[in-house]
Design a protein around this motif. Structure first.
Motif, PDB file in Angstrom:
ATOM      1  N   PRO A 351       0.838  -1.218   0.000  1.00 16.51           N
ATOM      2  CA  PRO A 351       0.000   0.000   0.000  1.00 16.51           C
ATOM      3  C   PRO A 351       0.862   1.253   0.000  1.00 16.51           C
ATOM      4  CG  PRO A 351       0.006  -1.027   2.171  1.00 16.51           C
ATOM      5  CD  PRO A 351       0.730  -1.973   1.263  1.00 16.51           C
ATOM      6  N   MET A 352       0.514   2.204  -0.868  1.00 16.04           N
ATOM      7  CA  MET A 352       1.249   3.466  -0.962  1.00 16.04           C
ATOM      8  C   MET A 352       0.268   4.636  -0.867  1.00 16.04           C
ATOM      9  SD  MET A 352       4.130   2.604  -3.869  1.00 16.04           S
ATOM     10  CE  MET A 352       2.967   1.853  -5.004  1.00 16.04           C
ATOM     11  N   VAL A 353       0.722   5.703  -0.253  1.00 14.72           N
ATOM     12  CA  VAL A 353      -0.144   6.863  -0.029  1.00 14.72           C
ATOM     13  C   VAL A 353      -0.348   7.646  -1.320  1.00 14.72           C
ATOM     14  CG1 VAL A 353      -0.392   9.016   1.254  1.00 14.72           C
ATOM     15  CG2 VAL A 353       0.589   6.994   2.368  1.00 14.72           C
ATOM     16  N   SER A 354       0.735   7.911  -2.043  1.00 14.31           N
ATOM     17  CA  SER A 354       0.639   8.714  -3.266  1.00 14.31           C
ATOM     18  C   SER A 354       0.541   7.798  -4.484  1.00 14.31           C
ATOM     19  CB  SER A 354       1.855   9.634  -3.391  1.00 14.31           C
ATOM     20  OG  SER A 354       3.045   8.870  -3.471  1.00 14.31           O
ATOM     21  N   ASP A 355       0.248   8.409  -5.636  1.00 11.12           N
ATOM     22  CA  ASP A 355       0.078   7.643  -6.863  1.00 11.12           C
ATOM     23  C   ASP A 355       1.426   7.416  -7.557  1.00 11.12           C
ATOM     24  OD1 ASP A 355      -2.621   7.602  -6.431  1.00 11.12           O
ATOM     25  OD2 ASP A 355      -2.977   9.454  -7.562  1.00 11.12           O
ATOM     26  N   VAL A 356       2.273   6.665  -6.903  1.00 10.08           N
ATOM     27  CA  VAL A 356       3.543   6.280  -7.517  1.00 10.08           C
ATOM     28  C   VAL A 356       3.316   4.988  -8.290  1.00 10.08           C
ATOM     29  CG1 VAL A 356       5.930   5.628  -7.080  1.00 10.08           C
ATOM     30  CG2 VAL A 356       4.848   7.381  -5.688  1.00 10.08           C
ATOM     31  N   GLU A 357       3.809   4.951  -9.514  1.00  9.57           N
ATOM     32  CA  GLU A 357       3.526   3.799 -10.372  1.00  9.57           C
ATOM     33  C   GLU A 357       4.044   2.502  -9.763  1.00  9.57           C
ATOM     34  OE1 GLU A 357       4.359   2.284 -14.951  1.00  9.57           O
ATOM     35  OE2 GLU A 357       4.912   4.315 -14.327  1.00  9.57           O
ATOM     36  N   SER A 358       5.294   2.482  -9.303  1.00  8.61           N
ATOM     37  CA  SER A 358       5.861   1.271  -8.718  1.00  8.61           C
ATOM     38  C   SER A 358       7.101   1.642  -7.918  1.00  8.61           C
ATOM     39  CB  SER A 358       6.229   0.253  -9.806  1.00  8.61           C
ATOM     40  OG  SER A 358       7.259   0.764 -10.641  1.00  8.61           O
ATOM     41  N   LEU A 359       7.534   0.707  -7.101  1.00  9.31           N
ATOM     42  CA  LEU A 359       8.759   0.881  -6.324  1.00  9.31           C
ATOM     43  C   LEU A 359       9.909   0.162  -7.006  1.00  9.31           C
ATOM     44  CD1 LEU A 359       7.449   0.313  -2.679  1.00  9.31           C
ATOM     45  CD2 LEU A 359       8.048   2.494  -3.738  1.00  9.31           C
ATOM     46  N   ASN A 360      11.096   0.610  -6.712  1.00  8.54           N
ATOM     47  CA  ASN A 360      12.288  -0.100  -7.141  1.00  8.54           C
ATOM     48  C   ASN A 360      12.242  -1.524  -6.589  1.00  8.54           C
ATOM     49  OD1 ASN A 360      15.164  -0.973  -6.172  1.00  8.54           O
ATOM     50  ND2 ASN A 360      15.483   0.301  -7.974  1.00  8.54           N
ATOM     51  N   ALA A 361      12.745  -2.490  -7.351  1.00  5.77           N
ATOM     52  CA  ALA A 361      12.658  -3.903  -6.949  1.00  5.77           C
ATOM     53  C   ALA A 361      13.299  -4.145  -5.586  1.00  5.77           C
ATOM     54  CB  ALA A 361      13.310  -4.787  -8.015  1.00  5.77           C
ATOM     55  N   SER A 362      14.469  -3.567  -5.368  1.00  2.00           N
ATOM     56  CA  SER A 362      15.146  -3.792  -4.094  1.00  2.00           C
ATOM     57  C   SER A 362      14.418  -3.093  -2.943  1.00  2.00           C
ATOM     58  CB  SER A 362      16.599  -3.313  -4.174  1.00  2.00           C
ATOM     59  OG  SER A 362      16.660  -1.934  -4.485  1.00  2.00           O
ATOM     60  N   VAL A 363      13.820  -1.917  -3.219  1.00  2.43           N
ATOM     61  CA  VAL A 363      13.062  -1.210  -2.189  1.00  2.43           C
ATOM     62  C   VAL A 363      11.812  -2.007  -1.823  1.00  2.43           C
ATOM     63  CG1 VAL A 363      11.770   0.879  -1.671  1.00  2.43           C
ATOM     64  CG2 VAL A 363      13.960   1.035  -2.860  1.00  2.43           C
ATOM     65  N   ALA A 364      11.121  -2.527  -2.827  1.00  2.00           N
ATOM     66  CA  ALA A 364       9.937  -3.339  -2.566  1.00  2.00           C
ATOM     67  C   ALA A 364      10.286  -4.562  -1.732  1.00  2.00           C
ATOM     68  CB  ALA A 364       9.297  -3.753  -3.887  1.00  2.00           C
ATOM     69  N   ALA A 365      11.415  -5.185  -2.045  1.00  2.00           N
ATOM     70  CA  ALA A 365      11.837  -6.347  -1.263  1.00  2.00           C
ATOM     71  C   ALA A 365      12.134  -5.953   0.177  1.00  2.00           C
ATOM     72  CB  ALA A 365      13.070  -6.978  -1.910  1.00  2.00           C
ATOM     73  N   ALA A 366      12.792  -4.814   0.379  1.00  2.00           N
ATOM     74  CA  ALA A 366      13.133  -4.380   1.732  1.00  2.00           C
ATOM     75  C   ALA A 366      11.878  -4.073   2.551  1.00  2.00           C
ATOM     76  CB  ALA A 366      14.036  -3.142   1.665  1.00  2.00           C
TER      77      ALA A 366
END
Length: 380
Positions: A351-366
């Motif tokens: 879940p993300m607050v703002s309308d960001v398309e996607s997270l970096n793969a390593s950030v999503a994993a973290a």
């Protein structure tokens, strides 16, 4: 006198004299040296079987090296199978060679220290040699220090001229000297050329190729823990993302990472540097087919969870986090591949607050690993 008899440089004799020969002294050099020995009969080759008798000269050299190693308290560097530092990583044991190819010392080490021709040419973020058996150049003070502490086999240590020494540099140089690693001082411009512009902090360690952990051993070792947790990467081609995921895996208690052999990033010098040395503590395995590997994990009792922006389950509602878990991270561009997505037991979105398309793969994993660790801490 007619003709050219008065010409300067004229021939004074009627014919050329006899040509001097070697008197038969070079006859032996023209003789053949017999058949070419196969690999299993060459004592200096990694494929040597050990059944053939060593040539007298080779046996004498190896015995001399054993005596010198015993006096210095180190492992002998002789040409027997498995005795040379040819690979590194937990797949070959911590600091134990994996036996997957010889390493050329090359560069200044074999040219009498000529700084103008030393070391491998490394493009930014890439290996100097596309071959899997090519040496790597680790850069950065923390990555190099962690590699030496983990007893990673190394062939040369490059230091920039005028380098400001701190506690890390002193320990790096001292450890390399104690292990008998060649220490070569080159200009900062030369080190820039060798690394292709990658930030090196004035230090570089040349190492052989990485030895991966067996996937079966990775799964078995994970199941021995009270809270098994593995990470799978699907189509992640940036070695910096791989290194960052390994670093997060070490921080949040994952037992290992596995990646496909093809069309995916492997452990390179860039991945090692990004992991800040965590690759020495977290085992990494390569699999031929990621889908089959995930199915094998399911059969072993793991719940396979894929990260997807359109996932069916919210990360904060992931109750399966407390059990044996495999977190699958897709590439930034296309996410999870179709077969991998169909293999997953469920897909999870962050879940993300703002309308960001996607997270970096390593950030999503973290982020996912942090939530899994939080849930497990609450349940404990």
């Amino acid at each position: 006198m007619a003709g050219n008899s008065q010409r300067r440089g004229r021939r004074l004799t009627s014919k050329k004299g006899a040509v001097k020969g070697s008197g038969g002294k070079n006859r032996d050099s023209l003789a053949g040296r017999g058949r070419t020995l196969p690999a299993d009969e060459r004592p200096w080759h990694k494929g040597y079987s050990g059944t053939e008798k060593l040539p007298e000269r080779t046996a004498w050299k190896q015995e001399k090296e054993r005596r010198a190693a015993a006096e210095e308290g180190r492992a002998p560097k002789i040409g027997q199978p498995g005795s040379k530092d040819t690979t590194w990583g937990r797949g070959g044991g911590r600091g134990v060679p994996g036996g997957r190819g010889a390493v050329s010392r090359g560069g200044a080490a074999s040219r009498g220290g000529a700084p103008g021709r030393s070391g491998p040419r490394v493009a930014p973020g890439r290996r100097s040699n596309p071959s899997k058996d090519g040496p790597e150049l680790m850069v950065g003070r923390n990555p190099v220090l962690e590699a030496l502490r983990a007893q990673v086999p190394a062939t040369a240590l490059y230091t920039a001229q005028g380098l400001e020494a701190d506690d890390r540099i002193n320990e790096i140089v001292r450890t390399a000297a104690n292990r008998g690693i060649a220490i070569l001082e080159v200009s900062r411009a030369e080190l820039d050329r060798m690394t292709g512009g990658v930030l090196h902090q004035g230090i570089g360690l040349q190492v052989p190729p990485f030895a991966y952990e067996s996937f079966e051993d990775l799964v078995a070792t994970s199941l021995e823990q009270t809270a098994p947790l593995l990470i799978a990467l699907d189509g992640v081609t940036d070695p910096r993302n791989l290194g960052a995921v390994i670093r997060s895996a070490a921080a949040f208690g994952a037992q290992g990472v596995f990646v496909p052999e093809r069309r995916a990033a492997g452990i390179t010098a860039t991945a090692w540097r990004t992991s800040a040395g965590a690759a020495a503590r977290v085992p990494v395995a390569q699999v031929v087919n990621l889908t089959r590997a995930l199915k094998a994990c399911q059969e072993a009792g793991f719940m396979v969870v894929g990260l997807d922006a359109d996932g069916d389950t919210d990360l904060y509602d992931l109750e399966a986090a407390v059990g044996p878990l495999v977190v699958v991270v897709g590439s930034e561009g296309r996410g999870l591949s179709r077969l991998v997505g169909e293999t997953c037991d469920l897909t999870v979105s962050i879940p993300m607050v703002s309308d960001v398309e996607s997270l970096n793969a390593s950030v999503a994993a973290a982020v996912t690993l942090a939530e899994v660790a939080r849930r497990r801490a609450v349940e404990a």
